[in-house]
Design an enzyme around this catalytic site. Structure first.
Site, short mmCIF file in Angstrom:
data_model
loop_
_atom_site.label_atom_id
_atom_site.label_comp_id
_atom_site.label_asym_id
_atom_site.label_seq_id
_atom_site.Cartn_x
_atom_site.Cartn_y
_atom_site.Cartn_z
N ARG B 234 -72.29 20.42 -82.48
CA ARG B 234 -71.19 21.43 -83.03
C ARG B 234 -70.74 22.16 -81.92
O ARG B 234 -71.37 22.36 -80.80
CB ARG B 234 -71.97 22.43 -83.80
CG ARG B 234 -72.67 21.88 -85.39
CD ARG B 234 -71.47 21.78 -86.28
NE ARG B 234 -71.86 21.35 -87.51
CZ ARG B 234 -71.41 20.51 -88.37
NH1 ARG B 234 -70.18 19.79 -88.25
NH2 ARG B 234 -71.85 20.51 -89.67
N GLU B 263 -62.52 24.38 -85.00
CA GLU B 263 -61.97 23.27 -85.40
C GLU B 263 -60.90 23.39 -86.46
O GLU B 263 -61.14 24.54 -87.22
CB GLU B 263 -62.96 22.06 -85.77
CG GLU B 263 -63.83 21.93 -84.82
CD GLU B 263 -64.89 20.60 -85.05
OE1 GLU B 263 -64.85 19.97 -86.10
OE2 GLU B 263 -65.65 20.36 -84.30
N HIS B 281 -63.61 15.22 -84.20
CA HIS B 281 -64.75 15.25 -85.28
C HIS B 281 -64.91 13.98 -86.14
O HIS B 281 -64.81 14.34 -87.43
CB HIS B 281 -64.58 16.63 -86.04
CG HIS B 281 -66.22 16.94 -86.45
ND1 HIS B 281 -66.56 18.16 -86.56
CD2 HIS B 281 -67.04 16.12 -86.74
CE1 HIS B 281 -67.78 18.30 -86.93
NE2 HIS B 281 -68.22 16.97 -86.94
#
Lengths: 317, 317
Positions: B234, B263, B281
């Site tokens: 993360r 994000e 991602h």
């Protein structure tokens, strides 16, 4: 007086530094030796250092009447006319295995970069398209590595290292080579059968006259629309025109290429394609690989000038 | 009448297709649920489907008085306030391991793409610089994988798969995690000690409050000028400002990033850097991984509506 070695191909100076400590180097920078050195100078040359892919035929050898050793930097020696060398009793040496891990690693890099579309992904982030939530058809999920069928063409040191790496990715590994080995991978008796089975074809075969354009339109068609080609061997193994056609009309999904038919040129029709990842023949291009290759070259040259057989000689097949 | 499931995060329609066959989906598209659906509709909602990284705290849970299950698509659940869920007897489920291979593979892809400089290599060929024999300082040989020290931070399913893949590349593998396991890799008792030892830090730790900005300026400095960071966990684990600084002033050599602090935004100061490879991602973003994650989600939702415990429940630590 230091023994003289003619540098026949174009190499960066930094790669020659260790040799310069031991030998007197006559560096052609890849230009014709006869343009740079006198016939008298050339007549004394007993050893050449070359890149394996550089053409070196009978006529070129005749420029050096005292030539006794052709030493290739790297594992390849496809440019050297082995018959002409043998006819003149010229020993040919190379650096077997020294760059195998480095070349296998660029094969893995190209396969992963191509199948996971890392160039598109990087551009998607850098351009701001991701932040703007713009759709990208190229970013749709693709098949992953577990269970993927990887076909390795050629089971020498590089092919084995590619196979071992792919197995660690939980992929199925198959291979085709002239010889069937005692290895834990499925053997296929022909390149056609391997291409029918696999979705990624890893070309790791030793190049030569008999492998010229062996990966042709038929083989590419057998890989299918989800198929990928990765070539880290030599450009000559692939019919580049057929590859451009197969990539353009989506006969296959993509390619990862470290080698090309006419280096350092990659055709415009190829470099315009978005579904290819390119590298400028850097397979063996790591620090550790260069050190290992240089050690083979030094051992070959030293042995030759001491009148001994080359420790890393090319064996005729 | 089909059971209702509220889609709390923004997911592509294609990823929801299998759920739509079994449940009535109320899709927020990532917008506030109260803007799209009436209080009456929301009051009947018993199950939510969310992305693990999407913030979902006590206040949001109060919108759904009958909420009994929060099901995360994927392995992560760092956005879910587990204490608030437990206090209200809401079960939390996820998809443990379903995407582990896919995420480990993007970690390998990013590491190889970064250390072998594949973006620069591709551009060097496409631009014609290679054909013109133009020098490129970025194309100088770098250290390869054999003998390289890879430090894996976090030894869950993803960390183990990364370690196994790196071992197949003939690299040395070390790790730091809260627990020392019976594994054939060197254990380091702290992240500092791991960073001092390794040249590539693979961040595979489960994110949470205690890992916030754990990879900071000090850790990056310990990696050194030949060091790389790969983050597929993360964005919160890395101090992004410190990373930009370390990459800009060459405190470290490069980075491969699939995740970011905010994000889908990657800061301009980061995306301007040439020594980073970016992915939006997409770690768990393969066909097989999606099928596996969807199967976990279906199993969790089906069990919940049948009054059974979630088969893939998040265990409190």
């Amino acid at each position: 007086m230091a023994d003289k070695v003619l540098i026949y191909s174009r190499f960066p100076k930094s790669m020659m530094a260790r040799f310069a400590e031991r030998f007197e180097l006559l560096d052609t920078g890849g230009k014709p030796a006869c343009e740079l050195f006198s016939a008298d100078e050339l007549s004394g040359i007993r050893a050449l250092l070359t890149a394996g892919g550089t053409p070196l035929g009978a006529e070129a050898m005749e420029l050096f009447p005292k030539l006794g050793a052709i030493v290739c930097y790297g594992t390849g020696y496809d440019g050297v006319d082995l018959k002409a060398a043998a006819a003149r009793n010229i020993a040919v040496g190379h650096s077997p295995g020294a760059n195998a891990a480095s070349v296998a690693d660029i094969a893995m890099t190209l396969m992963l970069a191509t199948t996971r579309r890392i160039l598109v992904a990087d551009q998607y982030v850098r351009s701001g398209d991701w932040a703007a939530s713009r759709q990208s058809p190229m970013m749709r999920p693709q098949a992953g590595m577990p269970g993927r069928r990887i076909g390795v063409y050629g089971m020498g040191e590089i092919g084995r290292k590619i196979a071992a790496r792919c197995a660690a990715f939980e992929s199925e590994v198959g291979y085709f080579s002239r010889t069937k080995y005692d290895l834990p991978y499925q053997y296929f008796p022909s390149l056609e059968a391997l291409a029918d089975w696999c979705s990624v074809l890893m070309i790791a075969v030793r190049a030569g006259a008999e492998t010229q354009h062996v990966v042709n339109a038929d083989i590419l068609k057998r890989l299918g629309a989800d198929g990928y080609v990765v070539n880290i061997s030599r450009g000559s193994v692939v019919d580049e025109k057929a590859l451009v056609a197969a990539l353009s009309d989506k006969t296959i999904a993509g390619a990862g290429l470290d080698v090309f038919e006419k280096e350092p040129h990659a055709p415009d029709a190829l470099t315009a394609l978005p579904n290819v990842v390119f590298a400028p023949h850097i397979g063996g291009h790591t620090l550790d690989s260069h050190v290992a290759m240089q050690s083979c070259v030094l051992a070959n040259l030293t042995a030759f000038f001491e009148g001994k057989p080359l420790p890393y000689a090319v064996r005729s097949t």
